[in-house]
Structure formats: C-alpha cells, structure tokens
Design a protein around this motif. Structure first.
Motif, PDB file in Angstrom:
ATOM      1  N   MET A   1       0.849  -1.175   0.000  1.00  0.00           N
ATOM      2  CA  MET A   1       0.000   0.000   0.000  1.00  0.00           C
ATOM      3  C   MET A   1       0.897   1.242   0.000  1.00  0.00           C
ATOM      4  O   MET A   1       1.802   1.360   0.820  1.00  0.00           O
ATOM      5  CB  MET A   1      -0.895  -0.038   1.240  1.00  0.00           C
ATOM      6  N   PRO A   2       0.660   2.179  -0.889  1.00  0.00           N
ATOM      7  CA  PRO A   2       1.483   3.394  -0.951  1.00  0.00           C
ATOM      8  C   PRO A   2       1.375   4.207   0.335  1.00  0.00           C
ATOM      9  O   PRO A   2       0.342   4.247   0.989  1.00  0.00           O
ATOM     10  CB  PRO A   2       0.890   4.173  -2.124  1.00  0.00           C
ATOM     11  N   HIS A   3       2.470   4.819   0.679  1.00  0.00           N
ATOM     12  CA  HIS A   3       2.546   5.689   1.857  1.00  0.00           C
ATOM     13  C   HIS A   3       3.220   6.977   1.389  1.00  0.00           C
ATOM     14  O   HIS A   3       4.277   6.917   0.777  1.00  0.00           O
ATOM     15  CB  HIS A   3       3.381   4.998   2.940  1.00  0.00           C
ATOM     16  N   SER A   4       2.604   8.113   1.632  1.00  0.00           N
ATOM     17  CA  SER A   4       3.187   9.355   1.139  1.00  0.00           C
ATOM     18  C   SER A   4       3.695  10.208   2.295  1.00  0.00           C
ATOM     19  O   SER A   4       3.268  10.062   3.442  1.00  0.00           O
ATOM     20  CB  SER A   4       2.175  10.138   0.299  1.00  0.00           C
ATOM     21  N   PHE A   5       4.613  11.094   1.963  1.00  0.00           N
ATOM     22  CA  PHE A   5       5.211  12.010   2.924  1.00  0.00           C
ATOM     23  C   PHE A   5       5.078  13.418   2.365  1.00  0.00           C
ATOM     24  O   PHE A   5       5.106  13.609   1.157  1.00  0.00           O
ATOM     25  CB  PHE A   5       6.700  11.673   3.126  1.00  0.00           C
ATOM     26  N   THR A   6       4.948  14.394   3.245  1.00  0.00           N
ATOM     27  CA  THR A   6       4.880  15.780   2.799  1.00  0.00           C
ATOM     28  C   THR A   6       5.882  16.625   3.577  1.00  0.00           C
ATOM     29  O   THR A   6       6.291  16.262   4.681  1.00  0.00           O
ATOM     30  CB  THR A   6       3.476  16.383   2.978  1.00  0.00           C
ATOM     31  N   SER A   7       6.235  17.718   2.995  1.00  0.00           N
ATOM     32  CA  SER A   7       7.172  18.645   3.612  1.00  0.00           C
ATOM     33  C   SER A   7       6.965  20.000   2.962  1.00  0.00           C
ATOM     34  O   SER A   7       6.449  20.086   1.849  1.00  0.00           O
ATOM     35  CB  SER A   7       8.610  18.154   3.373  1.00  0.00           C
ATOM     36  N   ARG A   8       7.353  21.034   3.664  1.00  0.00           N
ATOM     37  CA  ARG A   8       7.336  22.366   3.072  1.00  0.00           C
ATOM     38  C   ARG A   8       8.738  22.943   3.219  1.00  0.00           C
ATOM     39  O   ARG A   8       9.298  22.978   4.301  1.00  0.00           O
ATOM     40  CB  ARG A   8       6.333  23.283   3.759  1.00  0.00           C
ATOM     41  N   ILE A   9       9.291  23.388   2.119  1.00  0.00           N
ATOM     42  CA  ILE A   9      10.591  24.036   2.073  1.00  0.00           C
ATOM     43  C   ILE A   9      10.340  25.512   1.801  1.00  0.00           C
ATOM     44  O   ILE A   9       9.602  25.863   0.871  1.00  0.00           O
ATOM     45  CB  ILE A   9      11.469  23.432   0.936  1.00  0.00           C
ATOM     46  N   ARG A  10      10.931  26.385   2.644  1.00  0.00           N
ATOM     47  CA  ARG A  10      10.705  27.822   2.501  1.00  0.00           C
ATOM     48  C   ARG A  10      12.041  28.539   2.572  1.00  0.00           C
ATOM     49  O   ARG A  10      12.768  28.454   3.555  1.00  0.00           O
ATOM     50  CB  ARG A  10       9.769  28.306   3.617  1.00  0.00           C
ATOM     51  N   TRP A  11      12.378  29.266   1.531  1.00  0.00           N
ATOM     52  CA  TRP A  11      13.604  30.055   1.495  1.00  0.00           C
ATOM     53  C   TRP A  11      13.454  31.240   2.437  1.00  0.00           C
ATOM     54  O   TRP A  11      12.473  31.975   2.396  1.00  0.00           O
ATOM     55  CB  TRP A  11      13.874  30.516   0.061  1.00  0.00           C
ATOM     56  N   THR A  12      14.438  31.447   3.313  1.00  0.00           N
ATOM     57  CA  THR A  12      14.390  32.538   4.286  1.00  0.00           C
ATOM     58  C   THR A  12      15.548  33.518   4.086  1.00  0.00           C
ATOM     59  O   THR A  12      15.769  34.391   4.923  1.00  0.00           O
ATOM     60  CB  THR A  12      14.456  31.979   5.731  1.00  0.00           C
ATOM     61  N   GLY A  13      16.271  33.377   2.986  1.00  0.00           N
ATOM     62  CA  GLY A  13      17.499  34.139   2.787  1.00  0.00           C
ATOM     63  C   GLY A  13      17.387  35.403   1.959  1.00  0.00           C
ATOM     64  O   GLY A  13      18.403  35.944   1.537  1.00  0.00           O
ATOM     65  N   ASN A  14      16.181  35.920   1.744  1.00  0.00           N
ATOM     66  CA  ASN A  14      16.047  37.181   1.019  1.00  0.00           C
ATOM     67  C   ASN A  14      16.454  38.319   1.956  1.00  0.00           C
ATOM     68  O   ASN A  14      15.781  38.606   2.925  1.00  0.00           O
ATOM     69  CB  ASN A  14      14.614  37.375   0.539  1.00  0.00           C
ATOM     70  N   THR A  15      17.570  38.955   1.653  1.00  0.00           N
ATOM     71  CA  THR A  15      18.063  40.046   2.505  1.00  0.00           C
ATOM     72  C   THR A  15      17.560  41.417   2.049  1.00  0.00           C
ATOM     73  O   THR A  15      18.027  42.439   2.537  1.00  0.00           O
ATOM     74  CB  THR A  15      19.609  40.047   2.533  1.00  0.00           C
ATOM     75  N   GLY A  16      16.625  41.423   1.115  1.00  0.00           N
ATOM     76  CA  GLY A  16      16.024  42.678   0.663  1.00  0.00           C
ATOM     77  C   GLY A  16      16.044  42.861  -0.834  1.00  0.00           C
ATOM     78  O   GLY A  16      15.189  43.526  -1.394  1.00  0.00           O
ATOM     79  N   ASP A  17      17.025  42.278  -1.525  1.00  0.00           N
ATOM     80  CA  ASP A  17      17.128  42.426  -2.972  1.00  0.00           C
ATOM     81  C   ASP A  17      16.853  41.123  -3.724  1.00  0.00           C
ATOM     82  O   ASP A  17      17.117  41.030  -4.919  1.00  0.00           O
ATOM     83  CB  ASP A  17      18.532  42.927  -3.355  1.00  0.00           C
ATOM     84  N   GLY A  18      16.356  40.127  -3.015  1.00  0.00           N
ATOM     85  CA  GLY A  18      16.107  38.848  -3.670  1.00  0.00           C
ATOM     86  C   GLY A  18      17.391  38.297  -4.255  1.00  0.00           C
ATOM     87  O   GLY A  18      18.471  38.441  -3.690  1.00  0.00           O
ATOM     88  N   THR A  19      17.290  37.727  -5.417  1.00  0.00           N
ATOM     89  CA  THR A  19      18.461  37.137  -6.085  1.00  0.00           C
ATOM     90  C   THR A  19      19.025  38.073  -7.149  1.00  0.00           C
ATOM     91  O   THR A  19      19.451  37.637  -8.221  1.00  0.00           O
ATOM     92  CB  THR A  19      18.092  35.778  -6.717  1.00  0.00           C
ATOM     93  N   ALA A  20      19.058  39.358  -6.829  1.00  0.00           N
ATOM     94  CA  ALA A  20      19.560  40.358  -7.777  1.00  0.00           C
ATOM     95  C   ALA A  20      20.971  40.026  -8.257  1.00  0.00           C
ATOM     96  O   ALA A  20      21.325  40.311  -9.394  1.00  0.00           O
ATOM     97  CB  ALA A  20      19.522  41.752  -7.153  1.00  0.00           C
ATOM     98  N   HIS A  21      21.768  39.450  -7.399  1.00  0.00           N
ATOM     99  CA  HIS A  21      23.092  38.942  -7.779  1.00  0.00           C
ATOM    100  C   HIS A  21      23.481  37.856  -6.781  1.00  0.00           C
ATOM    101  O   HIS A  21      22.829  37.689  -5.738  1.00  0.00           O
ATOM    102  CB  HIS A  21      24.150  40.065  -7.872  1.00  0.00           C
ATOM    103  N   TYR A  22      24.545  37.143  -7.068  1.00  0.00           N
ATOM    104  CA  TYR A  22      24.922  35.949  -6.314  1.00  0.00           C
ATOM    105  C   TYR A  22      25.119  36.218  -4.825  1.00  0.00           C
ATOM    106  O   TYR A  22      24.794  35.380  -3.994  1.00  0.00           O
ATOM    107  CB  TYR A  22      26.193  35.336  -6.926  1.00  0.00           C
TER     108      TYR A  22
END
Length: 155
Positions: A1-22
């Motif tokens: 019988m199948p058994h599923s798992f769930t998770s939520r991944i949330r990026w918390t590293g936005n320091t104000g400019d998003g991914t404007a540069h590396y």
C-alpha cells in the motif's frame, strides 16, 4: 500500500534584494512538516551556506543513520538483545563529478551500541547486515553504505 510524505521548504534568505546577484541573498531556508517544529537550514558552508545550520547533506546522512538505528533497535528487540544506548558518528564521502557537481560516493555508519550482559553479539552484528534489506532510506540511496559497529556490554 502506498505511503506518502509531505514537507514544506521555505527560502528565508532574502536580505532585501532577492536574487539580484549571487551575493545579494543567503542560502538559508527552513523545512517544516505539518505538525512538527520547523528546522532552520542552509547550504553546505563550502557553497556559501551558514555553518551553524543543517544542510541537505547533513540531513541525508542523518536520515540514513537514523533509519538504520531504528531498524536495529526493532530487530534487536525481536532477537532478545537488550540495547541500553546507541549513538552513531556516520561519515559521508563526496566525490566531484564532471562540471563540478558533487554526489555521495559512500557512507560509513559507525554505531556504538551498549547492550545488557548475555546479549548474543554475533547475532547483534548480523542484524546490522540485514537492515539494508528493510530500511527505507538505505534502500533508496544509490551509493554503498558500510557499517562498522562497536558493541559494549554493560557492567
């Protein structure tokens, strides 16, 4: 019988400019499973991550060792081997791939297990080698997993 798992991944590293540069963002993120505490995480420090936080490689290694431990405790109990302490210091070895990508080449589990006097240590050793047949995580990885257990008898 199948058994599923769930998770939520949330990026918390936005320091104000998003991914404007590396260097505009951190590699911090969080994992949350419904009904369980959130775990702050980051990237491998070699790739700009926070060395004080868990990273995906830490979690994979820990999941593999944890699955092995839980199966060992279960099978030891069924075999009449009374375990009173268990700790592991697993090691994962990575290798570089063409283009710079990494992967786990192998993992070695090194559990230190304390058992009650009278335990069948040969049977306890044998149990470790059965676990890869049943451990969900070990059966899911595509690299070799070695086991180097050390047993101590109480007393």
């Amino acid at each position: 019988m199948p058994h599923s798992f769930t998770s939520r991944i949330r990026w918390t590293g936005n320091t104000g400019d998003g991914t404007a540069h590396y260097r505009a963002y951190t590699r911090d993120w969080a994992v949350a499973v419904p009904g369980k505490p959130e775990i702050p995480c980051s990237n491998d420090p070699a790739l700009g991550g926070n060395p004080g936080l868990m990273n995906p490689e830490d979690m994979l290694l820990s999941a593999l060792a944890g699955c092995h431990m839980l199966w060992f405790l279960h099978l030891a109990s069924e075999a009449g081997i009374v375990v009173t302490a268990y700790e592991d210091d697993p090691e994962g070895v990575a290798e570089g791939r063409p283009g710079g990508a990494q992967r786990f080449a192998r993992v070695v589990l090194r559990p230190k297990i304390t058992v009650k006097p009278g335990a069948d240590l040969a049977r306890a050793e044998a149990i470790h080698h059965q676990i890869h047949e049943v451990c969900f995580i070990a059966r899911s990885v595509n690299f070799p997993v070695g086991i180097e257990p050390v047993f101590t008898v109480e007393g």
